[in-house]
Scaffold this active site. Structure first.
Site, PDB file in Angstrom:
ATOM      1  N   GLU A   1       0.836  -1.205   0.000  1.00 61.43           N
ATOM      2  CA  GLU A   1       0.000   0.000   0.000  1.00 61.43           C
ATOM      3  C   GLU A   1       0.870   1.254   0.000  1.00 61.43           C
ATOM      4  O   GLU A   1       1.859   1.320   0.738  1.00 61.43           O
ATOM      5  CB  GLU A   1      -0.884  -0.034   1.256  1.00 61.43           C
ATOM      6  CG  GLU A   1      -1.914   1.042   1.299  1.00 61.43           C
ATOM      7  CD  GLU A   1      -2.725   1.102   0.004  1.00 61.43           C
ATOM      8  OE1 GLU A   1      -3.444   0.147  -0.281  1.00 61.43           O
ATOM      9  OE2 GLU A   1      -2.602   2.106  -0.726  1.00 61.43           O
TER      10      GLU A   1
ATOM     11  N   CYS B   1       5.408   5.147   9.298  1.00 59.46           N
ATOM     12  CA  CYS B   1       6.083   4.292   8.318  1.00 59.46           C
ATOM     13  C   CYS B   1       7.505   4.677   7.933  1.00 59.46           C
ATOM     14  O   CYS B   1       8.362   3.803   7.881  1.00 59.46           O
ATOM     15  CB  CYS B   1       5.206   4.142   7.095  1.00 59.46           C
ATOM     16  SG  CYS B   1       3.771   3.120   7.482  1.00 59.46           S
TER      17      CYS B   1
HETATM   18  N1  LIG Z   1      -0.613   3.839   8.136  1.00 59.14           N
HETATM   19  C1  LIG Z   1      -0.274   4.020   6.876  1.00 59.14           C
HETATM   20  O1  LIG Z   1      -0.433   5.120   6.325  1.00 59.14           O
HETATM   21  C2  LIG Z   1       0.314   2.919   6.064  1.00 59.14           C
HETATM   22  C3  LIG Z   1       0.579   1.675   6.610  1.00 59.14           C
HETATM   23  N2  LIG Z   1       1.114   0.667   5.845  1.00 59.14           N
HETATM   24  C4  LIG Z   1       1.378  -0.636   6.433  1.00 59.14           C
HETATM   25  O2  LIG Z   1       0.126  -1.292   6.671  1.00 59.14           O
HETATM   26  C5  LIG Z   1       0.199  -2.101   7.841  1.00 59.14           C
HETATM   27  C6  LIG Z   1      -0.883  -1.690   8.812  1.00 59.14           C
HETATM   28  O3  LIG Z   1      -0.629  -0.375   9.228  1.00 59.14           O
HETATM   29  P1  LIG Z   1      -1.723   0.480  10.015  1.00 59.14           P
HETATM   30  O4  LIG Z   1      -3.063   0.225   9.432  1.00 59.14           O
HETATM   31  O5  LIG Z   1      -1.196   1.859  10.074  1.00 59.14           O
HETATM   32  O6  LIG Z   1      -1.641  -0.202  11.451  1.00 59.14           O
HETATM   33  P2  LIG Z   1      -2.648  -0.012  12.687  1.00 59.14           P
HETATM   34  O7  LIG Z   1      -1.864  -0.254  13.909  1.00 59.14           O
HETATM   35  O8  LIG Z   1      -3.400   1.277  12.532  1.00 59.14           O
HETATM   36  O9  LIG Z   1      -3.716  -1.172  12.494  1.00 59.14           O
HETATM   37  C7  LIG Z   1      -3.423  -2.531  12.620  1.00 59.14           C
HETATM   38  C8  LIG Z   1      -4.657  -3.224  13.188  1.00 59.14           C
HETATM   39  O10 LIG Z   1      -4.453  -4.631  13.154  1.00 59.14           O
HETATM   40  C9  LIG Z   1      -5.085  -5.181  14.298  1.00 59.14           C
HETATM   41  N3  LIG Z   1      -4.614  -6.554  14.539  1.00 59.14           N
HETATM   42  C10 LIG Z   1      -3.467  -6.966  15.162  1.00 59.14           C
HETATM   43  N4  LIG Z   1      -3.419  -8.313  15.173  1.00 59.14           N
HETATM   44  C11 LIG Z   1      -4.543  -8.760  14.544  1.00 59.14           C
HETATM   45  C12 LIG Z   1      -5.054 -10.048  14.232  1.00 59.14           C
HETATM   46  N5  LIG Z   1      -4.414 -11.159  14.575  1.00 59.14           N
HETATM   47  N6  LIG Z   1      -6.245 -10.130  13.583  1.00 59.14           N
HETATM   48  C13 LIG Z   1      -6.922  -9.013  13.226  1.00 59.14           C
HETATM   49  N7  LIG Z   1      -6.478  -7.765  13.503  1.00 59.14           N
HETATM   50  C14 LIG Z   1      -5.302  -7.642  14.146  1.00 59.14           C
HETATM   51  C15 LIG Z   1      -4.735  -4.202  15.392  1.00 59.14           C
HETATM   52  O11 LIG Z   1      -5.587  -4.343  16.509  1.00 59.14           O
HETATM   53  C16 LIG Z   1      -4.932  -2.874  14.653  1.00 59.14           C
HETATM   54  O12 LIG Z   1      -6.258  -2.396  14.779  1.00 59.14           O
HETATM   55  C17 LIG Z   1       1.622  -1.931   8.383  1.00 59.14           C
HETATM   56  O13 LIG Z   1       2.422  -2.952   7.889  1.00 59.14           O
HETATM   57  C18 LIG Z   1       2.053  -0.592   7.782  1.00 59.14           C
HETATM   58  O14 LIG Z   1       3.445  -0.513   7.623  1.00 59.14           O
HETATM   59  C19 LIG Z   1       1.389   0.850   4.518  1.00 59.14           C
HETATM   60  C20 LIG Z   1       1.118   2.052   3.908  1.00 59.14           C
HETATM   61  C21 LIG Z   1       0.577   3.186   4.627  1.00 59.14           C
HETATM   62  O1  LIG Z   2       4.127   3.595   4.106  1.00 62.73           O
HETATM   63  C1  LIG Z   2       3.443   4.474   4.561  1.00 62.73           C
HETATM   64  O2  LIG Z   2       2.851   4.422   5.636  1.00 62.73           O
HETATM   65  C2  LIG Z   2       3.243   5.767   3.842  1.00 62.73           C
HETATM   66  O3  LIG Z   2       4.288   6.686   4.288  1.00 62.73           O
HETATM   67  C3  LIG Z   2       4.168   7.996   3.735  1.00 62.73           C
HETATM   68  O4  LIG Z   2       2.928   8.590   4.101  1.00 62.73           O
HETATM   69  P1  LIG Z   2       2.717   9.293   5.525  1.00 62.73           P
HETATM   70  O5  LIG Z   2       3.658   8.744   6.520  1.00 62.73           O
HETATM   71  O6  LIG Z   2       1.264   9.222   5.779  1.00 62.73           O
HETATM   72  O7  LIG Z   2       3.043  10.829   5.355  1.00 62.73           O
HETATM   73  P2  LIG Z   2       3.876  11.762   4.350  1.00 62.73           P
HETATM   74  O8  LIG Z   2       2.939  12.781   3.846  1.00 62.73           O
HETATM   75  O9  LIG Z   2       4.643  11.003   3.370  1.00 62.73           O
HETATM   76  O10 LIG Z   2       4.867  12.477   5.375  1.00 62.73           O
HETATM   77  C4  LIG Z   2       5.824  11.740   6.112  1.00 62.73           C
HETATM   78  C5  LIG Z   2       6.716  12.678   6.884  1.00 62.73           C
HETATM   79  O11 LIG Z   2       7.576  13.394   6.014  1.00 62.73           O
HETATM   80  C6  LIG Z   2       7.494  14.783   6.285  1.00 62.73           C
HETATM   81  N1  LIG Z   2       7.707  15.516   5.011  1.00 62.73           N
HETATM   82  C7  LIG Z   2       7.023  15.166   3.892  1.00 62.73           C
HETATM   83  C8  LIG Z   2       7.269  15.813   2.687  1.00 62.73           C
HETATM   84  C9  LIG Z   2       8.236  16.820   2.622  1.00 62.73           C
HETATM   85  O12 LIG Z   2       8.512  17.438   1.566  1.00 62.73           O
HETATM   86  N2  LIG Z   2       8.901  17.150   3.764  1.00 62.73           N
HETATM   87  C10 LIG Z   2       8.668  16.530   4.961  1.00 62.73           C
HETATM   88  O13 LIG Z   2       9.316  16.848   5.981  1.00 62.73           O
HETATM   89  C11 LIG Z   2       6.120  15.005   6.877  1.00 62.73           C
HETATM   90  O14 LIG Z   2       6.098  16.171   7.669  1.00 62.73           O
HETATM   91  C12 LIG Z   2       5.962  13.743   7.697  1.00 62.73           C
HETATM   92  O15 LIG Z   2       6.587  13.873   8.951  1.00 62.73           O
HETATM   93  C13 LIG Z   2       4.220   7.911   2.205  1.00 62.73           C
HETATM   94  O16 LIG Z   2       4.010   9.209   1.650  1.00 62.73           O
HETATM   95  C14 LIG Z   2       3.171   6.953   1.672  1.00 62.73           C
HETATM   96  O17 LIG Z   2       3.320   6.806   0.261  1.00 62.73           O
HETATM   97  C15 LIG Z   2       3.332   5.593   2.335  1.00 62.73           C
HETATM   98  O18 LIG Z   2       2.327   4.681   1.921  1.00 62.73           O
END
Ligand SMILES: NC(=O)C1=CN([C@@H]2O[C@H](COP(=O)(O)OP(=O)(O)OC[C@H]3O[C@@H](n4cnc5c(N)ncnc54)[C@H](O)[C@@H]3O)[C@@H](O)[C@H]2O)C=CC1
Ligand SMILES: O=C(O)[C@H]1O[C@H](OP(=O)(O)OP(=O)(O)OC[C@H]2O[C@@H](n3ccc(=O)[nH]c3=O)[C@H](O)[C@@H]2O)[C@H](O)[C@@H](O)[C@@H]1O
Length: 431
Positions: free
Chosen positions: A152, A261
């Site tokens: 993602e 992340c």
């Molecule tokens: N937060 C973001 O913007 C992004 C996150 N990711 C990746 O996606 C993954 C999930 O991240 P988030 O959604 O941010 O994490 P999160 O911590 O917000 O959500 C994870 C959820 O999984 C649940 N969970 C844990 N064990 C479980 C199980 N056995 N069965 C069902 N649910 C369970 C937890 O209770 C929690 O609600 C991570 O690997 C992260 O690196 C990737 C791109 C963007």
């Molecule tokens: O793997 C993930 O979770 C996600 O991580 C980031 O998304 P996010 O962490 O939500 O936020 P960003 O908008 O990317 O910002 C990340 C950090 O960089 C900082 N940033 C961003 C851009 C910039 O020009 N300068 C800067 O300092 C922001 O303030 C923030 O602290 C990536 O942008 C997503 O593509 C990715 O899916």
């Protein structure tokens, strides 16, 4: 959507990614059951509330409630499911490698689900995880169930839009039928589908985050050099970004990158390399620059005030970026801890953050407006570029502060205008 088969999808994890994935797949016409192990989260979702702040997500969930359900129950989740999406968290372990324990719990729970057509890992995982999941499925008698990595790329605060209109959908799979099934699931999403092998798909995710972090650390390092040479990093970044080969994005200098992340994924990628005996030199420097960037802000205040002991410092913004309530790895945490360690009193303002009542936050005070946080302050740091900070009466604020010292960690304000108002104004890489 006419002509498109409705699939039955089981989503594991109702966090940022699981909820957005579940709601968007329901919006695309699929039947989705989202399972979490957190009873409070599931109860909230069942009551129609959304436990996280993500623009558009609440509407999407409400609009699709016929097709989107939430449960704690495993059997209910898997009943009739064709595709299992793993969206659980993969936080850093004490060694810096990704902790995959939650992923393995989910994979184990699929053992009896012979009716599944595919297991898909969306969580960010080390390269090679898919091969291990494949082996576990085979060993559990699920060799006929396909496997795909579908990382993602959504950013928090714009996750729904990013999901429905992505730059690309990456699908890693060893078999064409599974890749086609997952591509078909995304019909209606406006973005190119890129199919590859599983390991490459896993690497795309880690490499993308690392390169984005690299761009920010690069411009932050240039900003430091601008300070030493009298150049203006904002002008530099603007003109550098006009080169179409470089692009304007992720060149905003600031107080350092944070979030759920970039910090964990860059460290996990570094450790993945270390585990193969290779030291990722560039990424290590990127991480170092970022760590230093936060400490430099505190050092600048120290230099200006002579000491931080007994000083009252306002932190304006706590979340790692605006538009989210997420505090994970927020630079504010390092700033607060460092300021407290130097003996300062820390007063905080943020419109959305809900930091846990643990250190350093339990030793700080929270104020409902920026103006109240600034009362009697010897210095303030703009940590997060919340738009509300543009609305502050900065002339008035200068008169309620004990000393109008402002470190603008996001280059929000015009230096000349702030100095005109009487501020000792410092920012990132600008004269
Ligand atoms: N937060 C973001 O913007 C992004 C996150 N990711 C990746 O996606 C993954 C999930 O991240 P988030 O959604 O941010 O994490 P999160 O911590 O917000 O959500 C994870 C959820 O999984 C649940 N969970 C844990 N064990 C479980 C199980 N056995 N069965 C069902 N649910 C369970 C937890 O209770 C929690 O609600 C991570 O690997 C992260 O690196 C990737 C791109 C963007
Ligand atoms: O793997 C993930 O979770 C996600 O991580 C980031 O998304 P996010 O962490 O939500 O936020 P960003 O908008 O990317 O910002 C990340 C950090 O960089 C900082 N940033 C961003 C851009 C910039 O020009 N300068 C800067 O300092 C922001 O303030 C923030 O602290 C990536 O942008 C997503 O593509 C990715 O899916």
């Amino acid at each position: 959507m006419v002509g498109k088969p409705e699939r039955h999808v089981a989503v594991f994890g109702a966090g940022y990614i699981g909820l957005v994935t579940g709601a968007c797949l329901a919006e695309l016409g699929h039947r989705v059951v989202v399972r979490d192990i957190d009873p409070d989260k599931v109860a909230l979702l069942r009551a129609g509330d959304v436990p996280i702040y993500e623009p558009g997500l609440g509407d999407l969930i409400a609009r699709n409630k016929e097709r989107l359900t939430f449960t704690l129950d495993l059997a209910e989740t898997l009943d009739g499911a064709e595709i299992a999406y793993v969206c659980v968290d993969t936080p850093p372990s004490p060694s810096g490698d990704a902790d995959l324990s939650r992923l393995w719990t989910v994979v184990k729970s699929l053992e009896g689900a012979a009716h599944l057509r595919a297991v898909v890992v969306k969580s960010t995982v080390p390269v090679g995880t898919g091969a291990r999941v494949r082996a576990a499925l085979d060993a559990a008698g699920l060799a006929h169930v396909g496997y795909a990595a579908n990382p993602e790329f959504t950013a928090e605060g714009r996750a729904v839009t990013d999901f429905l209109r992505p730059d690309r959908i990456v699908i890693g799979s060893a078999d064409e039928a599974t890749a086609a099934l997952i591509a078909e699931l995304h019909e209606g999403v406006e973005g190119p589908v890129v199919v590859m092998d599983v390991r490459s798909a896993e690497m795309v995710k880690l490499a993308s985050n690392a390169l984005l972090a690299t761009k920010i650390s690069f411009i932050n390092e240039i900003a430091t050099l601008c300070e030493k040479t009298g150049a203006d990093v904002e002008e530099v970044a603007r003109a550098v970004g006009l080169d179409h080969r470089l692009g304007p994005h992720f060149l905003r200098p600031g107080i350092g990158w944070g979030g759920s992340c970039f910090p964990k994924d860059s460290e996990a990628l570094r450790q993945l390399a270390s585990n193969t005996g290779y030291h990722l030199q560039l990424l290590s420097a990127v991480i170092d620059v970022n760590n230093l960037q936060k400490r430099r802000a505190v050092q600048k205040l120290h230099d200006e005030l002579g000491t931080l002991a007994g000083m009252r410092v306002a932190l304006l913004g706590l979340t790692f970026k605006p538009g989210t309530d997420d505090m994970r790895e927020a630079p504010s945490t390092v700033l607060a801890a460092r300021l407290l360690a130097e003996g300062a009193e820390v007063r905080c303002w943020d419109p959305m953050a809900r930091p846990a009542a643990v250190e350093p936050w339990s030793s700080t005070t929270r104020h409902p407006t920026p103006e109240l946080a600034l009362e009697g302050a010897d210095a303030a740091i703009v940590v997060t570029e919340w738009p509300q900070l543009k609305e502050v009466d900065w002339a008035g604020a200068a008169s309620v502060m004990r000393r109008p010292v402002l470190y603008d960690g996001r280059n929000l304000f015009d230096p000349a205008a702030m100095r005109e108002l009487g501020y000792t104004y410092m920012s990132v890489g600008r004269p």
